[in-house]
Scaffold this motif. Structure first.
Motif, short mmCIF file in Angstrom:
data_model
loop_
_atom_site.label_atom_id
_atom_site.label_comp_id
_atom_site.label_asym_id
_atom_site.label_seq_id
_atom_site.Cartn_x
_atom_site.Cartn_y
_atom_site.Cartn_z
N VAL A 145 0.86 -1.19 0.00
CA VAL A 145 0.00 0.00 0.00
C VAL A 145 0.90 1.24 0.00
O VAL A 145 1.80 1.35 0.82
N SER A 146 0.63 2.16 -0.92
CA SER A 146 1.38 3.41 -0.97
C SER A 146 0.52 4.49 -1.59
O SER A 146 -0.07 4.28 -2.66
N SER A 147 0.42 5.62 -0.93
CA SER A 147 -0.35 6.76 -1.45
C SER A 147 0.54 7.94 -1.76
O SER A 147 0.06 9.06 -1.95
N THR A 148 1.86 7.72 -1.81
CA THR A 148 2.81 8.80 -2.08
C THR A 148 3.41 8.63 -3.47
O THR A 148 3.52 7.50 -3.97
N PRO A 149 3.82 9.72 -4.11
CA PRO A 149 4.44 9.62 -5.45
C PRO A 149 5.75 8.84 -5.38
O PRO A 149 6.48 8.92 -4.38
N PRO A 150 6.08 8.10 -6.40
CA PRO A 150 7.37 7.40 -6.42
C PRO A 150 8.52 8.39 -6.51
O PRO A 150 8.38 9.46 -7.11
N GLN A 151 9.63 8.05 -5.89
CA GLN A 151 10.81 8.91 -5.89
C GLN A 151 11.69 8.55 -7.08
O GLN A 151 12.37 7.53 -7.08
N LEU A 152 11.64 9.41 -8.10
CA LEU A 152 12.37 9.15 -9.34
C LEU A 152 13.58 10.05 -9.44
O LEU A 152 13.49 11.26 -9.19
N LYS A 153 14.71 9.47 -9.81
CA LYS A 153 15.93 10.23 -10.06
C LYS A 153 16.47 9.87 -11.44
O LYS A 153 16.26 8.76 -11.93
N MET A 154 17.16 10.84 -12.05
CA MET A 154 17.74 10.64 -13.37
C MET A 154 19.25 10.85 -13.28
O MET A 154 19.71 11.90 -12.82
N HIS A 155 20.01 9.84 -13.69
CA HIS A 155 21.46 9.93 -13.67
C HIS A 155 21.96 10.05 -15.12
O HIS A 155 21.54 9.28 -15.99
N VAL A 156 22.85 11.01 -15.36
CA VAL A 156 23.42 11.25 -16.68
C VAL A 156 24.85 10.72 -16.68
O VAL A 156 25.65 11.10 -15.82
N SER A 157 25.17 9.85 -17.66
CA SER A 157 26.48 9.20 -17.62
C SER A 157 27.53 9.91 -18.46
O SER A 157 28.68 10.00 -18.07
N ASN A 158 27.16 10.42 -19.63
CA ASN A 158 28.18 10.95 -20.53
C ASN A 158 27.97 12.41 -20.89
O ASN A 158 28.56 12.91 -21.85
N GLY A 159 27.15 13.12 -20.15
CA GLY A 159 26.96 14.55 -20.40
C GLY A 159 27.89 15.37 -19.52
O GLY A 159 28.39 14.90 -18.49
N LEU A 160 28.12 16.60 -19.92
CA LEU A 160 28.95 17.51 -19.15
C LEU A 160 28.04 18.49 -18.42
O LEU A 160 27.27 19.22 -19.04
N SER A 161 28.13 18.50 -17.09
CA SER A 161 27.27 19.37 -16.29
C SER A 161 27.81 20.79 -16.33
O SER A 161 28.95 21.05 -15.93
N ILE A 162 26.97 21.72 -16.82
CA ILE A 162 27.32 23.13 -16.89
C ILE A 162 26.15 23.90 -16.28
O ILE A 162 25.12 24.11 -16.94
N GLY A 163 26.30 24.30 -15.03
CA GLY A 163 25.19 24.97 -14.36
C GLY A 163 24.02 24.02 -14.21
O GLY A 163 24.13 22.94 -13.62
N ASN A 164 22.87 24.40 -14.78
CA ASN A 164 21.70 23.53 -14.73
C ASN A 164 21.50 22.77 -16.04
O ASN A 164 20.42 22.26 -16.30
N LEU A 165 22.56 22.67 -16.85
CA LEU A 165 22.50 21.98 -18.14
C LEU A 165 23.40 20.75 -18.15
O LEU A 165 24.38 20.68 -17.41
N TYR A 166 23.03 19.81 -19.01
CA TYR A 166 23.92 18.71 -19.36
C TYR A 166 24.19 18.81 -20.85
O TYR A 166 23.30 18.63 -21.67
N ILE A 171 23.24 9.65 -22.54
CA ILE A 171 22.68 8.44 -21.94
C ILE A 171 22.21 8.77 -20.53
O ILE A 171 22.97 9.35 -19.74
N LEU A 172 20.96 8.43 -20.24
CA LEU A 172 20.37 8.71 -18.94
C LEU A 172 19.87 7.42 -18.31
O LEU A 172 19.35 6.54 -19.01
N TYR A 173 20.04 7.33 -17.00
CA TYR A 173 19.63 6.14 -16.24
C TYR A 173 18.56 6.54 -15.23
O TYR A 173 18.88 7.16 -14.21
N PRO A 217 12.62 1.60 -18.07
CA PRO A 217 13.79 1.08 -18.81
C PRO A 217 15.06 1.26 -17.99
O PRO A 217 15.17 2.18 -17.17
N ASP A 218 16.04 0.41 -18.23
CA ASP A 218 17.31 0.52 -17.51
C ASP A 218 18.07 1.76 -17.94
O ASP A 218 18.76 2.38 -17.12
N ARG A 219 17.98 2.13 -19.21
CA ARG A 219 18.69 3.30 -19.71
C ARG A 219 17.96 3.87 -20.91
O ARG A 219 17.19 3.19 -21.57
N MET A 220 18.20 5.16 -21.15
CA MET A 220 17.62 5.84 -22.30
C MET A 220 18.73 6.60 -23.02
O MET A 220 19.62 7.17 -22.38
N GLU A 221 18.67 6.61 -24.35
CA GLU A 221 19.66 7.30 -25.15
C GLU A 221 18.94 8.27 -26.09
O GLU A 221 17.92 7.93 -26.69
#
Length: 499
Positions: free
Chosen positions: A278-299, A306-308, A342-346
């Motif tokens: 039983v759960s009435s709360t939204p699922p906790q989703l996170k997105m991990h970026v493997s090969n992007g370069l983080s620049i401020g709020n951008l990848y 590739i995102l996981y 999905p395990d990963r998205m490209e």
């Protein structure tokens, strides 16, 4: 001794010894031999019949083959090489056997290359579990006698030899193959299904159990949970029972237990049969970026990113949707599936028509729904950086009467330049100056004692994504006004995607 007493004594001895002799004989049912060399469901009934005859000739008690085949037909057994434990017990009980012998032909003669391999396993009649097993594999050239006396010549002779070898081995083991004394349950739970696996706000769930019974059918089955118990009804599906179970309103994981009611005085209970969540709360989703370069709020990326996606609480997901929008908020790509995450998205920077999109900023939004209908959305800001674009803008400035070349990031360059190299030459190709650097902007003083009015600059740059570019300028006027942009040679530039 009176001769009249001899017949009576003989009968008495037979009566006393016969039960012991009968108990010493291990009675088995020989299942149809599975032949994997023919097909995954192939049978070799001729070899099965011969094996039964050879075992009987070795003094073993073998159940009637026709009754074994009738049992297979009545119980719709499709795989000859395997039986579940409860079915094996039912077969032994119906034919009064101590065990059932399974055999599988795994290798056989090909084009005159006479060989045979058979895997045997014996299932115990009391437990239905494997009690003994062996594998026999022979090649006709490896078992020929000395001087060629009694030499084997055909696949049939090799088969007879193999079956006799097995009978000798099995007969030697039969004294140790007594039935086990443990008490085993008279049922077998084959499958348990609780749907949906995740609910909220007290939504009921459907519980379905597939269970087989050895002999006696129970009066009824119940499933117990924290909210009470539910009587399961027999389904149209064979051996299936199902019922609707009320759930708790509070979030958590709740176990289910099964009770088999044989009679008013006897019942069996199976704890931790399954559970519902039983759960009435939204699922906790996170997105991990493997090969992007983080620049401020951008990848930032060039070729593909590739995102996981990851669910922190590992709850079951019913469906998900991904939408990619350009800087104007227009959707250029959308995908939705009623499936687990999905395990990963490209993303390779293409739209829904598989066309390459323009460089710039994009937003990827992923929304997921769990089995209970709870939903959440995460967004990532992406920047598509071309792998072949100008990275550095070259100008010339004058400070305190001295001439400088000024290197600035190009207007469209978002990814920082990691390294650059500059070579200054005369128009005739004589080197005047060579500089390397890692930061922008940069000032490079030109040789003050040169009498030439213009020079040529060769510039190379590498950004932090690994993209590289180079270009050549012509006639940088040393006496022009400050901040004048150097003119370019009208020729094709050489680009390199990798460094």
């Amino acid at each position: 001794m009176n001769r009249c007493l001899l017949p009576a004594l003989f009968l008495f001895l037979i009566t006393m010894l016969s039960p012991t002799q009968a108990e010493s004989v291990y009675r088995i049912a020989v299942a149809p031999l599975q032949d994997l060399t023919a097909s995954s469901n192939g049978l070799d009934m001729a070899m099965t019949t011969k094996l039964s005859s050879i075992l009987q000739a070795h003094g073993l008690d073998i159940a009637d083959m026709e009754k074994v085949k009738d049992f297979y037909i009545r119980n719709a057994i499709r795989k000859a090489g395997s039986l579940d434990s409860l079915t094996a017990r039912k077969l032994c009980a119906s034919l009064h056997c101590d065990g059932v012998l399974l055999g599988t032909v795994t290798e056989r003669s090909e084009r005159g290359n006479h060989k045979l391999a058979i895997v045997f396993k014996l299932l115990d009649g009391q437990s239905g579990e494997i009690n003994w097993g062996t594998t026999l594999a022979f090649h006709i050239d490896d078992i020929q006698p000395l001087l060629g006396i009694g030499r084997l010549h055909s696949q049939e002779e090799l088969q007879d030899y193999t079956l006799h070898q097995f009978a000798d081995t099995f007969n030697a083991q039969s004294d140790q193959l007594r039935q086990r004394e443990q008490v085993f349950p008279d049922y077998r739970i084959c499958d348990v299904s609780v749907k949906p696996e995740l609910v909220r706000d007290g939504t009921p769930v459907l519980c379905r159990i597939r269970i087989k019974f050895l002999n006696q059918q129970p009066q009824y089955l119940t499933v117990e949970s924290q909210t009470g118990h539910t009587i399961l009804q027999k389904s149209r599906i064979p051996d299936c029972y199902e019922g609707v179970i009320s759930t708790d309103d509070n979030d958590g994981l709740y176990p289910l237990a099964l009770t088999i009611h044989w009679s008013a005085q006897r019942s069996d209970k199976v704890e931790n049969l399954s559970h519902y969540h039983v759960s009435s709360t939204p699922p906790q989703l996170k997105m991990h970026v493997s090969n992007g370069l983080s620049i401020g709020n951008l990848y930032a990326f060039s070729d593909q990113i590739i995102l996981y996606p990851e669910i922190e609480d590992q709850r079951p997901i019913a469906r998900w949707q991904v939408i990619i929008k350009n800087h104007d908020g227009k959707a250029i790509l959308s995908e939705e599936q009623n499936a687990a995450l999905p395990d990963r998205m490209e993303w390779a920077g293409k739209n829904s028509q598989s066309q390459q999109v323009a460089p710039g900023q994009y937003t990827m939004a992923m929304q997921i729904w769990d089995m209970a209908g709870n939903t959440t959305t995460v967004e990532e800001n992406l920047y598509l950086q071309p792998s072949t674009q100008e990275m550095i803008r070259l100008t010339q400035v004058s400070i305190d009467g001295k001439k400088y070349l000024k290197l600035l990031p190009a207007e469209s360059q978002v990814v920082p330049v990691e390294r650059w190299s500059l070579v200054v030459e005369t128009k005739q190709g004589t080197p005047l100056l060579q500089k390397n650097g890692w930061e922008l902007p940069a000032l490079i003083q030109l040789p003050f004692d040169r009498v030439a009015e213009s020079v040529t600059c060769n510039l190379y740059a590498l950004d932090k994504l690994g993209n590289s570019s180079s270009f050549k300028t012509a006639e940088v006027d040393l006496f022009s006004s400050p901040d004048k942009v150097a003119s370019r040679i009208n020729q094709d530039r050489a680009w390199s995607n990798d460094f």
